[in-house]
Write a protein that holds these residues in place. Sequence first.
Motif, PDB file in Angstrom:
ATOM      1  N   ALA A   1      28.700 -23.996  19.324  1.00 21.60           N
ATOM      2  CA  ALA A   1      27.683 -24.103  20.375  1.00 21.60           C
ATOM      3  C   ALA A   1      27.167 -22.720  20.756  1.00 21.60           C
ATOM      4  N   ARG A   2      28.065 -21.736  20.825  1.00 17.87           N
ATOM      5  CA  ARG A   2      27.664 -20.375  21.158  1.00 17.87           C
ATOM      6  C   ARG A   2      26.787 -19.776  20.054  1.00 17.87           C
ATOM      7  N   GLU A   3      27.150 -20.039  18.801  1.00 19.13           N
ATOM      8  CA  GLU A   3      26.350 -19.543  17.693  1.00 19.13           C
ATOM      9  C   GLU A   3      24.942 -20.128  17.724  1.00 19.13           C
ATOM     10  N   ALA A   4      24.868 -21.426  17.995  1.00 20.08           N
ATOM     11  CA  ALA A   4      23.551 -22.081  18.054  1.00 20.08           C
ATOM     12  C   ALA A   4      22.703 -21.522  19.191  1.00 20.08           C
ATOM     13  N   LYS A   5      23.367 -21.165  20.282  1.00 15.19           N
ATOM     14  CA  LYS A   5      22.660 -20.667  21.463  1.00 15.19           C
ATOM     15  C   LYS A   5      21.962 -19.347  21.199  1.00 15.19           C
ATOM     16  N   VAL A   6      22.540 -18.517  20.339  1.00 17.60           N
ATOM     17  CA  VAL A   6      21.996 -17.168  20.147  1.00 17.60           C
ATOM     18  C   VAL A   6      21.403 -16.943  18.750  1.00 17.60           C
ATOM     19  N   LYS A   7      21.208 -18.017  17.999  1.00 21.97           N
ATOM     20  CA  LYS A   7      20.759 -17.846  16.612  1.00 21.97           C
ATOM     21  C   LYS A   7      19.384 -17.195  16.505  1.00 21.97           C
ATOM     22  N   ASP A   8      18.566 -17.317  17.544  1.00 25.43           N
ATOM     23  CA  ASP A   8      17.218 -16.735  17.501  1.00 25.43           C
ATOM     24  C   ASP A   8      17.097 -15.443  18.307  1.00 25.43           C
ATOM     25  N   ILE A   9      18.224 -14.920  18.785  1.00 27.93           N
ATOM     26  CA  ILE A   9      18.198 -13.682  19.568  1.00 27.93           C
ATOM     27  C   ILE A   9      17.877 -12.498  18.645  1.00 27.93           C
ATOM     28  N   PRO A  10      16.964 -11.634  19.029  1.00 31.19           N
ATOM     29  CA  PRO A  10      16.611 -10.496  18.158  1.00 31.19           C
ATOM     30  C   PRO A  10      17.732  -9.458  18.080  1.00 31.19           C
ATOM     31  N   VAL A  11      17.688  -8.682  17.030  1.00 30.09           N
ATOM     32  CA  VAL A  11      18.680  -7.621  16.832  1.00 30.09           C
ATOM     33  C   VAL A  11      18.335  -6.397  17.677  1.00 30.09           C
ATOM     34  N   TYR A  12      17.046  -6.084  17.765  1.00 27.94           N
ATOM     35  CA  TYR A  12      16.570  -4.963  18.576  1.00 27.94           C
ATOM     36  C   TYR A  12      15.533  -5.462  19.572  1.00 27.94           C
ATOM     37  N   ALA A  13      15.393  -4.748  20.680  1.00 27.77           N
ATOM     38  CA  ALA A  13      14.362  -5.076  21.668  1.00 27.77           C
ATOM     39  C   ALA A  13      14.027  -3.810  22.441  1.00 27.77           C
ATOM     40  N   ASP A  14      12.811  -3.750  22.943  1.00 32.32           N
ATOM     41  CA  ASP A  14      12.374  -2.567  23.697  1.00 32.32           C
ATOM     42  C   ASP A  14      13.194  -2.393  24.968  1.00 32.32           C
ATOM     43  N   VAL A  15      13.468  -1.148  25.304  1.00 29.45           N
ATOM     44  CA  VAL A  15      14.201  -0.801  26.528  1.00 29.45           C
ATOM     45  C   VAL A  15      13.419   0.278  27.267  1.00 29.45           C
ATOM     46  N   THR A  16      13.260   0.096  28.572  1.00 31.20           N
ATOM     47  CA  THR A  16      12.636   1.133  29.397  1.00 31.20           C
ATOM     48  C   THR A  16      13.647   1.626  30.412  1.00 31.20           C
ATOM     49  N   VAL A  17      13.513   2.890  30.773  1.00 33.62           N
ATOM     50  CA  VAL A  17      14.445   3.530  31.698  1.00 33.62           C
ATOM     51  C   VAL A  17      13.689   3.995  32.929  1.00 33.62           C
ATOM     52  N   ASP A  18      14.167   3.568  34.100  1.00 34.86           N
ATOM     53  CA  ASP A  18      13.566   3.982  35.362  1.00 34.86           C
ATOM     54  C   ASP A  18      14.598   4.804  36.122  1.00 34.86           C
ATOM     55  N   GLY A  19      14.369   6.100  36.199  1.00 37.91           N
ATOM     56  CA  GLY A  19      15.332   6.988  36.837  1.00 37.91           C
ATOM     57  C   GLY A  19      15.747   8.086  35.875  1.00 37.91           C
ATOM     58  N   THR A  20      16.633   8.944  36.324  1.00 39.96           N
ATOM     59  CA  THR A  20      17.076  10.074  35.515  1.00 39.96           C
ATOM     60  C   THR A  20      18.218   9.666  34.593  1.00 39.96           C
TER      61      THR A  20
ATOM     62  N   PRO B   1      24.931 -10.654  12.856  1.00 41.55           N
ATOM     63  CA  PRO B   1      24.170  -9.936  13.888  1.00 41.55           C
ATOM     64  C   PRO B   1      24.963  -9.778  15.180  1.00 41.55           C
ATOM     65  N   PRO B   2      24.602  -8.815  15.992  1.00 44.87           N
ATOM     66  CA  PRO B   2      25.369  -8.506  17.197  1.00 44.87           C
ATOM     67  C   PRO B   2      25.437  -9.639  18.213  1.00 44.87           C
ATOM     68  N   ALA B   3      24.380 -10.445  18.345  1.00 46.85           N
ATOM     69  CA  ALA B   3      24.408 -11.527  19.340  1.00 46.85           C
ATOM     70  C   ALA B   3      25.473 -12.552  19.000  1.00 46.85           C
ATOM     71  N   THR B   4      25.561 -12.924  17.726  1.00 42.90           N
ATOM     72  CA  THR B   4      26.591 -13.876  17.295  1.00 42.90           C
ATOM     73  C   THR B   4      27.972 -13.286  17.491  1.00 42.90           C
ATOM     74  N   TRP B   5      28.116 -12.015  17.151  1.00 42.35           N
ATOM     75  CA  TRP B   5      29.410 -11.350  17.323  1.00 42.35           C
ATOM     76  C   TRP B   5      29.843 -11.346  18.780  1.00 42.35           C
ATOM     77  N   LEU B   6      28.952 -10.897  19.669  1.00 42.34           N
ATOM     78  CA  LEU B   6      29.331 -10.729  21.066  1.00 42.34           C
ATOM     79  C   LEU B   6      29.520 -12.065  21.782  1.00 42.34           C
ATOM     80  N   VAL B   7      28.573 -12.964  21.620  1.00 41.42           N
ATOM     81  CA  VAL B   7      28.595 -14.216  22.381  1.00 41.42           C
ATOM     82  C   VAL B   7      29.541 -15.247  21.773  1.00 41.42           C
ATOM     83  N   ALA B   8      29.512 -15.396  20.434  1.00 44.74           N
ATOM     84  CA  ALA B   8      30.307 -16.437  19.792  1.00 44.74           C
ATOM     85  C   ALA B   8      31.717 -15.968  19.425  1.00 44.74           C
TER      86      ALA B   8
END
Length: 255
Positions: free
Chosen positions: A64-83, A179-186
């Motif tokens: 169930a966990r694997e199915a939940k994250v099967k479409d999660i991307p490997v990379y995604a944009d990140v923005t930083v607000d602050g120092t 992929p990392p999502a399957t590793w971490l979540v499942a």
Amino acid sequence: MGKASRTKRERKERDEAVASGTLPRIEAPKERRSLPVFWIVIALIVVGGLVALIVTAPDDDTKAREAKVKDIPVYADVTVDGTKLVEPSDSQINTTDDPAVGKTVPTLSGTSITTGKPLTITPGEDGDAMVYIVMAHWCPHCNTEIPEIVEWAKDGNLPDGVKITGVSTSADDGNPNFPPATWLVATMKWPWDAMIDDEVGTGAEALGTTGFPFLVFVNGDGTVAKRFSGEMPIDDFADEVKDIAKTATTPKKDA
């Protein structure tokens, strides 16, 4: 009387005693046919394979966990607000000499690795203390540390007013547990949210990451209490969490 004659006479007397019923007849044991070594080896291989399938077959929760994250991307944009937090030197990391201690942790905005939806993490925003865990799916130290922390929290040890979150970074399809999502979540059964880092590691860099896992203990006001690089014994981790829990300003749950 010679030995041969005596033996012959004893055999004759024994045969006569058996014939008359004085001695019981002793049947010669039947020859046992041994199973060929080849078939023994084949049987062991088959049994071993069945056991391996039973042990490694994913359970319903994992599926169930694997199915939940099967479409999660490997990379995604990140923005930083602050120092961004500066990287500690080798002599500063894991000590009170860390230049980031007392500094405000920047806000990170990006994508959740558990839902694929937008995620913004602003330490201290609601008065909770926080533990940031920067991790990589291929890192052996992460694969040791994370299950211990998850189990520790599952046993009810995470205090009120303390959150745990993460940054999944340095994804590499040539390394294990991709992929990392399957590793971490499942596989790791990670129960909290975490952010997907981009290809250049913007999220990890903003926290001053020098190795994996990289732990940032954050006070309730959003400032760094301590940073730690590498595996931290779970008892030491628990002590650090207790310390930052004291700084949380959120109302505590009723006992």
